[in-house]
Motif scaffolding. Structure first.
Motif, mmCIF file in Angstrom:
data_model
loop_
_atom_site.group_PDB
_atom_site.id
_atom_site.type_symbol
_atom_site.label_atom_id
_atom_site.label_comp_id
_atom_site.label_asym_id
_atom_site.label_seq_id
_atom_site.Cartn_x
_atom_site.Cartn_y
_atom_site.Cartn_z
ATOM 1 N N HIS A 5 7.182 -1.023 4.642
ATOM 2 C CA HIS A 5 5.996 -0.570 3.924
ATOM 3 C C HIS A 5 4.741 -1.230 4.505
ATOM 4 N N GLU A 6 3.616 -0.552 4.359
ATOM 5 C CA GLU A 6 2.338 -1.143 4.773
ATOM 6 C C GLU A 6 1.887 -2.127 3.697
ATOM 7 N N GLN A 7 1.567 -3.349 4.111
ATOM 8 C CA GLN A 7 1.225 -4.400 3.160
ATOM 9 C C GLN A 7 -0.064 -5.116 3.577
ATOM 10 N N VAL A 8 -0.714 -5.708 2.585
ATOM 11 C CA VAL A 8 -1.885 -6.561 2.807
ATOM 12 C C VAL A 8 -1.603 -7.899 2.136
ATOM 13 N N ALA A 31 9.136 -2.346 -14.008
ATOM 14 C CA ALA A 31 9.017 -0.890 -14.099
ATOM 15 C C ALA A 31 7.714 -0.381 -13.491
ATOM 16 N N ALA A 32 6.778 -1.292 -13.163
ATOM 17 C CA ALA A 32 5.504 -0.863 -12.589
ATOM 18 C C ALA A 32 5.674 -0.320 -11.178
ATOM 19 N N ILE A 33 6.719 -0.765 -10.477
ATOM 20 C CA ILE A 33 6.964 -0.331 -9.099
ATOM 21 C C ILE A 33 8.236 0.497 -9.074
ATOM 22 N N LEU A 55 0.813 -1.210 0.000
ATOM 23 C CA LEU A 55 0.000 0.000 0.000
ATOM 24 C C LEU A 55 0.848 1.263 0.000
ATOM 25 N N THR A 56 2.111 1.129 0.386
ATOM 26 C CA THR A 56 2.987 2.296 0.429
ATOM 27 C C THR A 56 3.438 2.705 -0.964
ATOM 28 N N ASN A 92 -8.878 -6.471 -5.537
ATOM 29 C CA ASN A 92 -8.024 -6.692 -4.371
ATOM 30 C C ASN A 92 -6.789 -5.796 -4.407
ATOM 31 N N PHE A 93 -6.319 -5.486 -5.607
ATOM 32 C CA PHE A 93 -5.121 -4.666 -5.730
ATOM 33 C C PHE A 93 -5.415 -3.178 -5.521
ATOM 34 N N ARG A 94 -6.669 -2.871 -5.260
ATOM 35 C CA ARG A 94 -7.041 -1.529 -4.789
ATOM 36 C C ARG A 94 -7.479 -1.596 -3.329
ATOM 37 N N ASN A 95 -7.140 -2.733 -2.684
ATOM 38 C CA ASN A 95 -7.510 -2.987 -1.284
ATOM 39 C C ASN A 95 -9.019 -2.995 -1.098
#
Length: 400
Positions: free
Chosen positions: A69-72, A87-89, A49-50, A111-114
């Motif tokens: 980092h904050e993670q789920v 390159a996406a991150i 999420l960070t 899910n990838f938008r939490n």
């Protein structure tokens, strides 16, 4: 030393050893290799999420590259490749140092938008009361028990550090425990089933629609909008062999739901052409149970909006233990099973290799580190340790 802390050096050592054992249980693996080079595999995925871009990272990168980092945790996802070195991150991968192009094979759902479940609510472990259940088929989403009609939706609890985490591994014996933070048991508890398949995936698998509502394939239905939700799991009585010879339900034929009936011996069948009876008996008999008419009416109502059935349900199913051994594998059922391999065999999930240093004491870790050093540097380290130990014992200590 505080009264609640260790009262002696032995207590301190014992406390450190206990912490090491807990760490070994929590993180028994060696997180030194990014899985990108392994290609798309089934593996545990974490959402960072960070980082500005919502992408998935592997277990090793979640520890080595995104520690602060904050993670789920999104748990296992099929055919997924780690995004950390791409390159996406923008955050550089410390394990796979060669920059890679963005992955084109990964599927990024809500899910990838939490966001999770049909209700598209964000997940917050500090306020969430309900157990969430992952779909076996798509592994794309997680569902609240209330959204599966297993219970009434409870109000969210207030965030407090003093309250236990309902998803803490210490409070659950398995991955889908029904111990939802003191709530009453759901309509279908964790002990009642082995795997869950959401309605969207059931609609894509004819074999699942065929078995829905039969023994070992539980559905949740109600009689009309005002009825109470109940379990639907029909235990069929003994049937003649001919009732097993029905063809696999064709989900594309809307008439099959309303006109399908178990066949029985009658005079009209005796008058059928001999060729037709021979074709049916020549193939291996289908051992699938008779279709559950309530379940099929629910599936038919969803796309067509028919009003001739009062039964209501989402179309989700809960597969009980041993479901992979109970499928009929005749020539009509097997192709539908083979199109969905997870129904036939349990899939392997990649896990990082075990850490050889996991569970070792500080002394054992120190000895192992010395063994890996050149002789002159190891001797310097031993001399430095002895000097520190000598100066420590010369000073008064409350630990003694």
């Amino acid at each position: 030393m505080s009264p609640s802390g260790p009262s002696s050096l032995n207590d301190l050592i014992a406390s450190h050893d206990a912490l090491l054992r807990e760490a070994a249980l929590a993180l028994p693996h060696e997180f030194s290799r990014c899985t990108f080079s392994m290609g798309p595999i089934r593996q545990a995925i974490y959402l960072c999420l960070t980082c500005a871009t919502p992408r998935g990272i592997c277990s090793s990168c979640s520890i080595a590259c995104h520690t602060d980092h904050e993670q789920v945790e999104l748990f296992p996802k099929r055919h997924f490749r780690c995004d950390c070195p791409t390159a996406a991150i923008p955050h550089s991968c410390t394990l796979h140092t060669n920059p890679e192009e963005e992955n084109g094979v990964n599927h990024y759902g809500q899910n990838f938008r939490n966001l999770f479940c049909r209700c598209a609510r964000p997940y917050d472990h500090k306020t969430e009361l309900e157990t969430m259940i992952q779909c076996l088929a798509c592994e794309v989403d997680w569902f609240h028990e209330s959204c599966l009609n297993l219970r009434e939706r409870p109000p969210p609890r207030e965030s407090s550090p003093d309250l236990p985490d309902p998803y803490d591994a210490t409070t659950h014996e398995d991955d889908h425990s029904d111990a939802s933070s003191g709530l009453p048991p759901p309509l279908v508890s964790a002990d009642d089933y082995d795997s869950f398949v959401c309605a969207a995936c059931v609609s894509k698998a004819p074999i699942l629609r065929r078995y829905a509502g039969t023994k070992g394939v539980i559905m949740v239905v109600r009689d009309g909008e005002r009825g109470s939700w109940r379990r639907l799991e029909e235990v069929s009585p003994g049937k003649s062999q001919e009732s097993f010879d029905e063809p696999l339900l064709d989900v594309a034929d809307s008439r099959s739901v309303t006109i399908k009936r178990p066949r029985s011996r009658s005079s009209s069948q005796d008058d059928e052409p001999e060729l037709k009876r021979t074709r049916t008996s020549a193939s291996s008999p289908c051992l699938a149970p008779a279709v559950n008419r309530i379940a099929q009416a629910i599936f038919e109502n969803q796309p067509s909006g028919l009003e001739n059935s009062t039964f209501d349900g989402a179309g989700d199913i809960f597969l009980t233990e041993g479901f992979r051994q109970r499928w009929c594998r005749c020539e009509r059922c097997l192709p539908s099973l083979q199109a969905h391999p997870y129904l036939l065999e349990e899939e392997d999930t990649y896990e990082p290799p075990e850490d050889p240093d996991s569970g070792l004491s500080f002394e054992e870790l120190g000895v192992r580190a010395l063994e890996r050093l050149p002789r002159d540097r190891a001797l310097d380290g031993i001399h430095a340790f002895n000097d520190m130990r000598y100066s420590f014992w010369l000073q008064p200590s409350s630990l003694l």
